[in-house]
Design an enzyme around this catalytic site. Structure first.
Site, PDB file in Angstrom:
ATOM      1  N   CYS A  31       0.834  -1.203   0.000  1.00 43.81           N
ATOM      2  CA  CYS A  31       0.000   0.000   0.000  1.00 43.81           C
ATOM      3  C   CYS A  31       0.864   1.246   0.000  1.00 43.81           C
ATOM      4  CB  CYS A  31      -0.840   0.049   1.263  1.00 43.81           C
ATOM      5  SG  CYS A  31      -1.684  -1.467   1.589  1.00 43.81           S
ATOM      6  N   TYR A 170      -4.394 -12.922  -4.621  1.00 40.43           N
ATOM      7  CA  TYR A 170      -4.051 -12.799  -3.191  1.00 40.43           C
ATOM      8  C   TYR A 170      -4.600 -13.999  -2.435  1.00 40.43           C
ATOM      9  CZ  TYR A 170      -2.965  -9.848   0.958  1.00 40.43           C
ATOM     10  OH  TYR A 170      -2.442  -9.309   2.104  1.00 40.43           O
ATOM     11  N   HIS A 173      -1.816 -13.974   4.126  1.00 38.64           N
ATOM     12  CA  HIS A 173      -2.016 -13.053   5.242  1.00 38.64           C
ATOM     13  C   HIS A 173      -3.357 -13.251   5.957  1.00 38.64           C
ATOM     14  CE1 HIS A 173       0.909 -10.075   3.112  1.00 38.64           C
ATOM     15  NE2 HIS A 173       1.530 -10.591   4.142  1.00 38.64           N
ATOM     16  N   ASP A 274       5.621 -10.768   8.707  1.00 36.30           N
ATOM     17  CA  ASP A 274       5.974 -10.657   7.284  1.00 36.30           C
ATOM     18  C   ASP A 274       6.735  -9.352   7.067  1.00 36.30           C
ATOM     19  OD1 ASP A 274       6.049 -11.136   4.513  1.00 36.30           O
ATOM     20  OD2 ASP A 274       4.183 -10.027   4.200  1.00 36.30           O
TER      21      ASP A 274
HETATM   22  C1  LIG Z   1       3.591  -0.254   3.659  1.00 34.30           C
HETATM   23  C2  LIG Z   1       3.320  -1.696   3.360  1.00 34.30           C
HETATM   24  C3  LIG Z   1       2.111  -2.054   2.786  1.00 34.30           C
HETATM   25  C4  LIG Z   1       1.854  -3.388   2.447  1.00 34.30           C
HETATM   26  N1  LIG Z   1       0.706  -3.697   1.788  1.00 34.30           N
HETATM   27  C5  LIG Z   1       0.545  -4.971   1.306  1.00 34.30           C
HETATM   28  C6  LIG Z   1      -0.549  -5.287   0.456  1.00 34.30           C
HETATM   29  O1  LIG Z   1      -1.357  -4.437   0.090  1.00 34.30           O
HETATM   30  N2  LIG Z   1      -0.661  -6.569   0.034  1.00 34.30           N
HETATM   31  C7  LIG Z   1       0.240  -7.542   0.381  1.00 34.30           C
HETATM   32  O2  LIG Z   1       0.095  -8.685  -0.041  1.00 34.30           O
HETATM   33  N3  LIG Z   1       1.288  -7.251   1.170  1.00 34.30           N
HETATM   34  C8  LIG Z   1       1.480  -5.994   1.607  1.00 34.30           C
HETATM   35  N4  LIG Z   1       2.590  -5.696   2.341  1.00 34.30           N
HETATM   36  C9  LIG Z   1       3.564  -6.770   2.639  1.00 34.30           C
HETATM   37  C10 LIG Z   1       4.712  -6.755   1.642  1.00 34.30           C
HETATM   38  O3  LIG Z   1       4.338  -7.049   0.334  1.00 34.30           O
HETATM   39  C11 LIG Z   1       5.795  -7.761   2.029  1.00 34.30           C
HETATM   40  O4  LIG Z   1       5.272  -9.059   1.997  1.00 34.30           O
HETATM   41  C12 LIG Z   1       6.388  -7.497   3.413  1.00 34.30           C
HETATM   42  O5  LIG Z   1       6.549  -6.130   3.650  1.00 34.30           O
HETATM   43  C13 LIG Z   1       7.755  -8.176   3.529  1.00 34.30           C
HETATM   44  O6  LIG Z   1       8.587  -7.727   2.488  1.00 34.30           O
HETATM   45  P1  LIG Z   1       9.750  -6.641   2.729  1.00 34.30           P
HETATM   46  O7  LIG Z   1      10.584  -7.188   3.820  1.00 34.30           O
HETATM   47  O8  LIG Z   1      10.452  -6.568   1.428  1.00 34.30           O
HETATM   48  O9  LIG Z   1       9.086  -5.383   3.125  1.00 34.30           O
HETATM   49  C14 LIG Z   1       2.837  -4.385   2.727  1.00 34.30           C
HETATM   50  C15 LIG Z   1       4.034  -4.011   3.325  1.00 34.30           C
HETATM   51  C16 LIG Z   1       4.291  -2.685   3.638  1.00 34.30           C
HETATM   52  C17 LIG Z   1       5.619  -2.339   4.241  1.00 34.30           C
END
Ligand SMILES: Cc1cc2nc3c(=O)[nH]c(=O)nc-3n(C[C@H](O)[C@H](O)[C@H](O)COP(=O)(O)O)c2cc1C
Ligand code: SF4
Length: 533
Positions: A31, A170, A173, A274
């Site tokens: 997001c 999707y 989660h 996550d």
């Molecule tokens: C600000 C933010 C918004 C997120 N929104 C979503 C989302 O809309 N859908 C989703 O599947 N995961 C969402 N995630 C999870 C990320 O896709 C990812 O799985 C998670 O942050 C771990 O990856 P990273 O370590 O690279 O951040 C979001 C993560 C962050 C930080």
């Protein structure tokens, strides 16, 4: 500089269904507060990452129909032709950079709040959401099942028409209806859609079959699958799934319907497993829960795990853990991460510090995202800010004095230097730059926060028009005598020591750090006040 050949593997193209990922960098769904209603924000924010070398760039979760309305939070939507038109701008701008555009296709069951559409939720069973409080749902009967499956198909067709290359279904989660059908935590059905593994998967399998038939020749179909919903107390325990059980079984069972797997862990209530903070989780923290998947699929696999180090990324691919490096936060903190690896500029990478300020915005309802490390994030469209390119200042023939070399002062001096001011002097009373970020990273678990200072120190060192002067305390006269035409005060603040209370604006009885036996972290680290035992 050319890239180090040891990183070549990160830049190998990869076939994903009917599409080709130009390299191994995939911005996973996240997001940003734009949704479909702020198309300029959405498009410019995502296109910045494509410009920075991400081979694929995704929307956030994207609602397929009004019954899956997450207001007050902000998700993208593909409810109608207006949404198609709005999101097509993002696709066009990503394509101009040669990257693939991805969208995360989402129905939230009871987890979608429905506050704007006021349409009742439909779910696997009549089980409320543990997350979107006060939201119940109707257990879907056979008609509902067919209708909702058709909603998926309609939204996927709209996504294709908008120009999306990758449709990420999707299934993670516990946020997504498809995941909920799979998990006994939500699914209490006794018909052919509940009970056994095959029954709990049936709804999702039928959705994938229908989607593949409708758009599978035009778009790559990725499944974002929560392969492990983890142990209690952070996970769902026996009422969820584990990698070694139904997680891997699911991958084998669905593999023929999928073009790539986007794997992660956790659930909606425990996002932190996550999008894990650095305080508690190291880079590649999901590896123990996802690394077996590749042995159970013929399709490319993507993982996430706050990947900012290219050596870790290479190891992820070479060790057979995954084929694609997924990233949300590292791509927010540095939209140009892939390009910097490609150009051999590793010391310019603005690494995510894992503070989770970004995701906390979504937790409070989804206002536009902000990032501790990347001040331009979310301002690409409205203000035209770019994380790497700086326009010449309108008044460059001036000297600037920046008083205070904490995070704000360092950033200010760096940006003004890059904007070509004649001379910038960054002055601090302390012997080291960084302000409170000199000592906060020394607290347990906060070592990665030192990146705030390290990145800026390296950039400041490279700027010939910026001078850093430490160990020099300036009073008002000293500032006047300095003679700079422009003055910026960035002298920061200290922690309250008398328990100032945010509601009454009065001190609270008790937390007063003046007695010898009470101490706050700043006193401990900076003033040398002795701590307790
Ligand atoms: C600000 C933010 C918004 C997120 N929104 C979503 C989302 O809309 N859908 C989703 O599947 N995961 C969402 N995630 C999870 C990320 O896709 C990812 O799985 C998670 O942050 C771990 O990856 P990273 O370590 O690279 O951040 C979001 C993560 C962050 C930080
Ligand atoms: S630095 Fe903090 S705010 Fe920025 S992306 Fe990383 S976790 Fe999010």
């Amino acid at each position: 500089m050319a890239r180090d050949p040891k990183y070549d593997i990160l830049f190998e193209p990869l076939k994903v269904g009917p599409k080709t990922l130009p390299n191994r960098f995939f911005q996973s769904a996240h997001c940003n507060g734009a949704g479909s209603d702020r198309p300029g924000f959405q498009a410019h924010f995502r296109a910045m990452k494509a410009e920075g070398g991400w081979g694929a760039v995704s929307t956030e979760y994207c609602s397929i129909a009004p019954e899956s309305d997450d207001t007050h939070r902000v998700s993208a939507r593909l409810w109608d032709e207006g949404d198609v038109a709005n999101l097509s701008l993002m696709c066009d701008m990503i394509h101009e950079q040669g990257s693939l555009a991805a969208v995360e296709i989402w129905h939230g069951g009871p987890n979608a709040c429905g506050m704007e559409s006021r349409v009742p939720a439909r779910g696997a069973s009549q089980i409320g959401s543990p997350f979107a409080f006060m939201r119940a749902c109707k257990e879907m009967d056979r008609n509902d099942i067919r209708e909702v499956q058709q909603l998926y198909v309609n939204a996927c067709k709209r996504a294709r028409d908008a120009g999306f290359d990758v449709l990420t279904i999707y299934y993670a989660h516990t946020e997504a209806l498809l995941h909920q059908f799979l998990l006994p935590f939500f699914n209490r059905r006794t018909d052919e859609y509940g009970g056994s593994f095959e029954n709990r998967v049936r709804f999702g399998r039928e959705v994938l079959e229908l989607v593949r038939e409708a758009v599978g020749d035009d778009c790559a179909i990725s499944v974002r699958f929560g392969i492990d919903t983890l142990e209690l107390p952070f996970g769902l325990g026996d009422r969820g799934i584990r990698q070694d059980g139904e997680g891997l079984q699911f991958i084998e069972y669905m593999d023929e319907l999928v073009d790539m797997w986007d794997l992660n862990v956790g659930n909606a209530v425990e996002w932190g497993e996550d999008a894990a903070p650095s305080r508690t989780h190291p880079e590649n923290h999901e590896r123990p829960n996802v690394y077996k998947a590749k042995e159970h699929t013929k399709k490319p696999v993507m993982n996430v795990g706050r990947f900012t180090n290219p050596d870790t990324m290479v190891d992820v691919i070479r060790s057979g853990q995954a084929d694609i490096i997924g990233a949300a936060r590292p791509s927010i903190s540095d939209p140009f991460l892939p390009k910097k690896i490609e150009e051999g500029r590793l010391d310019d990478i603005r690494e995510c510090i894992g503070c989770n300020v970004c995701i906390s915005r979504w937790e409070i309802g989804g206002p536009p995202l902000v990032c501790t490390q990347n001040a331009t994030s979310g301002e690409e469209f409205r203000r035209g800010w770019h994380p790497e390119k700086f326009t010449q200042a309108a008044n460059p023939d001036n000297d600037v004095l920046v008083v205070g070399a904490g995070p704000a002062g360092m950033e200010c001096a760096m940006v003004l230097g890059k904007r070509g001011m004649r001379r910038v002097h960054l002055v601090d009373a302390a012997e080291e730059i960084g302000g409170h970020m000199r000592w906060v990273p020394k607290l347990p678990g906060l070592g990665e926060w030192a990146r705030v200072v390290n990145y800026r120190r390296i950039q400041l060192d490279k700027l010939k028009n910026v001078e850093v002067i430490t160990g020099s305390r300036l009073d008002a006269q000293g500032v006047l005598d300095y003679g700079a035409e422009i003055l910026v005060i960035a002298s920061g603040s200290g922690w309250s020591t008398y328990g100032l209370q945010g509601i009454t604006n009065e001190p609270m009885p008790g937390p007063d750090a003046s007695p010898a036996h009470l101490v706050i972290a700043e006193q401990l680290r900076v003033e040398g006040k002795p701590g307790g035992k």
